[in-house]
Design a protein around this motif. Sequence first.
Motif, mmCIF file in Angstrom:
data_model
loop_
_atom_site.group_PDB
_atom_site.id
_atom_site.type_symbol
_atom_site.label_atom_id
_atom_site.label_comp_id
_atom_site.label_asym_id
_atom_site.label_seq_id
_atom_site.Cartn_x
_atom_site.Cartn_y
_atom_site.Cartn_z
ATOM 1 N N PHE A 179 34.026 41.720 47.199
ATOM 2 C CA PHE A 179 35.207 42.397 46.675
ATOM 3 C C PHE A 179 36.465 41.782 47.269
ATOM 4 N N GLU A 180 37.558 42.078 46.599
ATOM 5 C CA GLU A 180 38.846 41.554 47.015
ATOM 6 C C GLU A 180 39.731 42.688 47.476
ATOM 7 N N GLY A 181 40.438 42.432 48.577
ATOM 8 C CA GLY A 181 41.407 43.398 49.038
ATOM 9 C C GLY A 181 42.818 42.893 48.817
ATOM 10 N N PHE A 182 43.718 43.471 49.583
ATOM 11 C CA PHE A 182 45.152 43.181 49.489
ATOM 12 C C PHE A 182 45.387 41.678 49.585
ATOM 13 N N LEU A 183 46.224 41.170 48.714
ATOM 14 C CA LEU A 183 46.593 39.754 48.706
ATOM 15 C C LEU A 183 45.385 38.859 48.486
ATOM 16 N N GLY A 184 44.368 39.414 47.861
ATOM 17 C CA GLY A 184 43.215 38.598 47.489
ATOM 18 C C GLY A 184 42.222 38.317 48.592
ATOM 19 N N ALA A 185 42.327 39.003 49.729
ATOM 20 C CA ALA A 185 41.382 38.744 50.830
ATOM 21 C C ALA A 185 39.950 39.015 50.373
ATOM 22 N N ARG A 186 39.056 38.066 50.667
ATOM 23 C CA ARG A 186 37.668 38.160 50.226
ATOM 24 C C ARG A 186 36.818 38.886 51.264
ATOM 25 N N MET A 187 36.119 39.912 50.836
ATOM 26 C CA MET A 187 35.291 40.695 51.744
ATOM 27 C C MET A 187 33.940 40.959 51.085
ATOM 28 N N PHE A 211 34.942 52.040 45.843
ATOM 29 C CA PHE A 211 35.791 50.882 45.557
ATOM 30 C C PHE A 211 36.887 51.248 44.557
ATOM 31 N N ARG A 227 39.630 53.397 46.124
ATOM 32 C CA ARG A 227 40.459 52.635 47.032
ATOM 33 C C ARG A 227 41.184 51.469 46.337
ATOM 34 N N ALA A 228 41.016 51.350 45.030
ATOM 35 C CA ALA A 228 41.714 50.327 44.242
ATOM 36 C C ALA A 228 41.362 48.921 44.707
ATOM 37 N N LEU A 229 40.112 48.764 45.199
ATOM 38 C CA LEU A 229 39.629 47.438 45.594
ATOM 39 C C LEU A 229 38.931 46.790 44.398
ATOM 40 N N THR A 230 39.101 45.493 44.233
ATOM 41 C CA THR A 230 38.560 44.799 43.077
ATOM 42 C C THR A 230 37.184 44.234 43.391
#
Lengths: 376, 376, 376, 376
Positions: free
Chosen positions: B294-302, B221, B224-227
């Motif tokens: 976790f959050e991806g690009f533009l705050g997408a929740r995964m 994570f 890949r700079a994922l939050t």
Amino acid sequence: MTTPTSTPAVPRTGIWLIGARGSVATTVVAGCAAVAGGLQPAIGMVTLTPHFAGSGLPDLGSLVFGGHDVVSCPLPKRAEQLAARGVLPYDLPQVVRNELAAADAEIRAGGPVMDDLSQDDELISRFADDIASFRTRNNLVRCVVVNVASTEPAPREGDERLPASSLYAAAALRAGAAYANFTPSTGLHHPALTGPYDVPVAGRDGKTGQTLLRSVLGPMFAQRALTVRSWSGTNLLGGGDGAALADPDAAAAKNAGKARVLADTLGATPEGVVHIDDVPSMGDWKTAWDHIAFEGFLGARMVLQTTWQGCDSALAAPLVLDLVRLLARAHEVGLTGPLPELGFYFKDPDPRAPASLSEQYVALLGLAEQLRAEHT
Amino acid sequence: MTTPTSTPAVPRTGIWLIGARGSVATTVVAGCAAVAGGLQPAIGMVTLTPHFAGSGLPDLGSLVFGGHDVVSCPLPKRAEQLAARGVLPYDLPQVVRNELAAADAEIRAGGPVMDDLSQDDELISRFADDIASFRTRNNLVRCVVVNVASTEPAPREGDERLPASSLYAAAALRAGAAYANFTPSTGLHHPALTGPYDVPVAGRDGKTGQTLLRSVLGPMFAQRALTVRSWSGTNLLGGGDGAALADPDAAAAKNAGKARVLADTLGATPEGVVHIDDVPSMGDWKTAWDHIAFEGFLGARMVLQTTWQGCDSALAAPLVLDLVRLLARAHEVGLTGPLPELGFYFKDPDPRAPASLSEQYVALLGLAEQLRAEHT
Amino acid sequence: MTTPTSTPAVPRTGIWLIGARGSVATTVVAGCAAVAGGLQPAIGMVTLTPHFAGSGLPDLGSLVFGGHDVVSCPLPKRAEQLAARGVLPYDLPQVVRNELAAADAEIRAGGPVMDDLSQDDELISRFADDIASFRTRNNLVRCVVVNVASTEPAPREGDERLPASSLYAAAALRAGAAYANFTPSTGLHHPALTGPYDVPVAGRDGKTGQTLLRSVLGPMFAQRALTVRSWSGTNLLGGGDGAALADPDAAAAKNAGKARVLADTLGATPEGVVHIDDVPSMGDWKTAWDHIAFEGFLGARMVLQTTWQGCDSALAAPLVLDLVRLLARAHEVGLTGPLPELGFYFKDPDPRAPASLSEQYVALLGLAEQLRAEHT
Amino acid sequence: MTTPTSTPAVPRTGIWLIGARGSVATTVVAGCAAVAGGLQPAIGMVTLTPHFAGSGLPDLGSLVFGGHDVVSCPLPKRAEQLAARGVLPYDLPQVVRNELAAADAEIRAGGPVMDDLSQDDELISRFADDIASFRTRNNLVRCVVVNVASTEPAPREGDERLPASSLYAAAALRAGAAYANFTPSTGLHHPALTGPYDVPVAGRDGKTGQTLLRSVLGPMFAQRALTVRSWSGTNLLGGGDGAALADPDAAAAKNAGKARVLADTLGATPEGVVHIDDVPSMGDWKTAWDHIAFEGFLGARMVLQTTWQGCDSALAAPLVLDLVRLLARAHEVGLTGPLPELGFYFKDPDPRAPASLSEQYVALLGLAEQLRAEHT
């Protein structure tokens, strides 16, 4: 994304997207504007972490978008559809409407359509001209072409025409643009396009989910000397890629990439297959289940299962932006040919790239260092 | 494991196990005999991979086992119980009965029992004497002490006596034996035992399952700079450790280790807690469920979920054998103090160790190289 | 399982197993002896719950086993193999060795072998004779034939010969034995065998795992008026059935049963497919993952996932014993033809059976009541 | 939801929500308007399936909303927040703005606030007056009060004051309104409120997710005579309820309900505990993982795991609308006291209700039949 008039203009870089009105492309254009404008944090963009400071990568605000597509729904409309499905933030399409419209105005009709009788070379020239005129019209210092279109069927044996993805790849080369293939389609992996190349290129098949996981879990088992007996996977996805990959021919290339990471990191190919199911109601969301049966000391049987629920566009878009920044800079400093340092981003990277994510990350940081050293 | 009489004897190394009749210790002794005798492949033993060839680690056949325990069930009997529960292969207890009996004959009564009024120093001396006489009696070139006992409760504030695990650790030091703490108990992490040490030491808390996974997923994570928004975990385990760790005090140290790997690899501590549930019917098998939002690009929740189903003894035993081989050799070449290169094996390693498994693996290979270079 | 000589003998019932040396059959024979002898609790046997008291079902101790098979490995040996793999308790094969040997002595060579040129009718007669002589030789009041063989390929169009499972089914009818088809093979589902029948029959395809779950989860969604959008499943299994069902033709019948329960309980067929993967290293253990995407109020998207890890033989065997007890008693009281009350046990039951497990259970209890009422 | 003036008005029913500005209440009000207006299908509303036709339940369009709350954020604003988080459809808050505003105008300040020194009886009267004046002001034929507030802490021993939920319940009774407790709070489960009641009442603790699953899986294991060894669960939830239930005292009542369904359906309480974790970043979404270790024939160990990912408000709201329709009609036909036929909806239903969902569903359909028979 405007150019001041009284001071020297920031050099601008063109990004030419194959599949420019797809979900990934729409997310790339909308997201680039949002992050460049400070409206959203840069989650998922590796090249905006401190490790890349000073490497001379072009600013997001200096990127100009265009591309080819065969569909006509304009980008602002596509963005609204994605927002309604939760892929883009609720209000983003409105906020970045101008940037979406500007990119949409630079999209040209792609092809080849089924009944196009043009010779391959004519098509390549036409596509290369589109790219070249995009560069001239927008006064761009260079261009990066990225394939983010739906996966194409594997080429049939005996078919002498180039597949569409290879036509576009050849057009990029002819136009002098760097090229990245984010899909499992053929692209430069065609006997007619073996290089050498005058530009930096990268591919193929973006590593966004299940294979990303495999590239860290495979090394874990190997480093711990645990024997993986079977590794089985099922992917459920809707959207265009679900339908495309439900075709076994189209899935073949993708699955080859998924299998390779296991073989390369484990040192052997375990039992088990990967399924890709088209489930239209999943929309842009993808679920991947992996079941890994492994043996420990004295043959003890153990199991690891993983379930990954992700949004493909949101996973892909920041990697596409990373790639275009890195390729543009690599082009600027004179690197050419496949860059194994970009294996971090791909399921099926250059054969010289290591297979484990951590080694790929080290290689990527090495590239950042190399680009920094070139800085003038 | 016999010594030829007409040729120079292979130097023999003693392994003194704290908790010598527990599941892990039984698996260590039985498994060492099985692998040394070629009856079982060396699955899970990292030091038997080619990377460690020539590093001078003692052969499995040259290891001699003994230890302390407070229970009296003999090792051959314990091994039969484990085989009936599927932890050891069906017929192994019979096949290695002699080796189990030999080790059992070297087990001494541990302590301190509740009503033992002896001073700490008396206990340390008694334990150190046990180790020293084990060495003498068996003509051993050196000894490694490993704590594989059940987790002890965290020390109460104001309690001035050393916890049991620290008494044993002090005894190892006093007897001049290398020491490893494979449990979350205090061991050398006590203000009275801060060193410097004349022997190499390692610890603490073997990284066998959930934390092993976390040490590769956390870096994924981050790279890949994922939050990561939240990381929640539940462990179900039976056996002695299930009961011990259901006590919140005992679990505190273990959970601290689990949290540290996230904080260190992610750069921030996400929301979420870790539960350790005692489920006696699980026996020696452990199930760990992790839920990572976790959050991806533009705050997408995964979301990523993992379920790990493993046998604790089978996961721990080969790592214990790795550690004793490495510590014995480190002792031989004169290394002293905590070895950060062994962070690969621990949840709560020396603070100088990196937090990601891949970096820990690189450090471990570096130690193998260093030990190889020392070879005479 | 011995018959006293001085008092009237307990009437004995014959159980003729097609696939008599397979894992399920071996578990049936060994388990029947273990439970009859009080060595093991009757877990998984529904007909030994109090609801069936007084229904006149034959005691387990009065069952006599025989059957057809094409392999020759004797049952005591098969049982040892299953014990080594953890399917049977460690010491059971030794304890029930006599009962296994007795059943093995009643196994006859099955067929048809590939190059057997006999006409269908000759084969049916030969098989029926085997059953009849088993009955005579053992002085049995009646026989129940149960197909527990590996799944056969679906019949090819235009193939005029009866598939093997139908030959055995016809032999059961000719021998006057009740018949149950616990597999997805054709059995009585053949145009040449449409009945009416003089004996009670039941089938097909035992409901042991994933479909069992579906038969309670489907009704839950329906009763709560939740809309199931997709229902996807992956099965990983080794053993003979894994290989047999990896053949799409063989899997077709099985998948039809799995789909039917969804269509019948949900009122519509959701998106999604079911995969059956052959993973030899799983052995007798089966893992089934289901992913159910459903919609709630105002279209909210939700997901249920289930992972079922079971041992097929252990799931099937008690149901087989239930079925033979129920069919024997049904035969005794004069019931004939398909019994919809046995839908509880099957993926593809008689069309008159309800689809939800709870309604099937109510129907089964009704049969118990009916059989009780017939008691003389 | 307007009343024609020239024809006889449709009788209108009042719905008084305790916690009227919470997520569930907001979803109830917005969703009722959307479904009544034909803007959304009635997913999740059991009383709108054909089984309830002719039972005389009030139309959704005839319901009038009001309630108590201690927060002041108006309903239209709350709805926008929920839409931004994906709980309500994107454009719904705008479309039903008028209905939300109308309900908001009928919300009164709740209590008791911390420093309110009023006697319990004064508070009950004040709340009852609020309900009565709501009825008069809106010309309602009757009212149903439903508690959808956050879970309150369990009452402390020796605390002589009624908990808030019981004050509201008493106020409902005093105002002659039917009452349902959709939360695990005390409500009518207080020694001072044991009845008999003049109105129909129902509760407690809506069965929306993990316990819903348990109420179909528990019976499955029981009907198949499989022995459940352990049943462990972890719930991750954000929102107000996550924080409230992370308090062990508040969670106690909820967990009691969850355990009861297992004990009642399995006939014994298995090992294992249930955790409820507050994970704020989960927002309105809830994830529940269940791990069920069970034994089959001959003691074979097997495991079922389930992961439920749901939106609590979307799961609760249609059940609340079902309940108010059923209670209003029950009130109309003169039913009083707890209705065991509503056990379908609750974790902790009236003790006379069966524990399995399928039996509860049969009982509910029986109530529909009874209400139909009363129709004039």
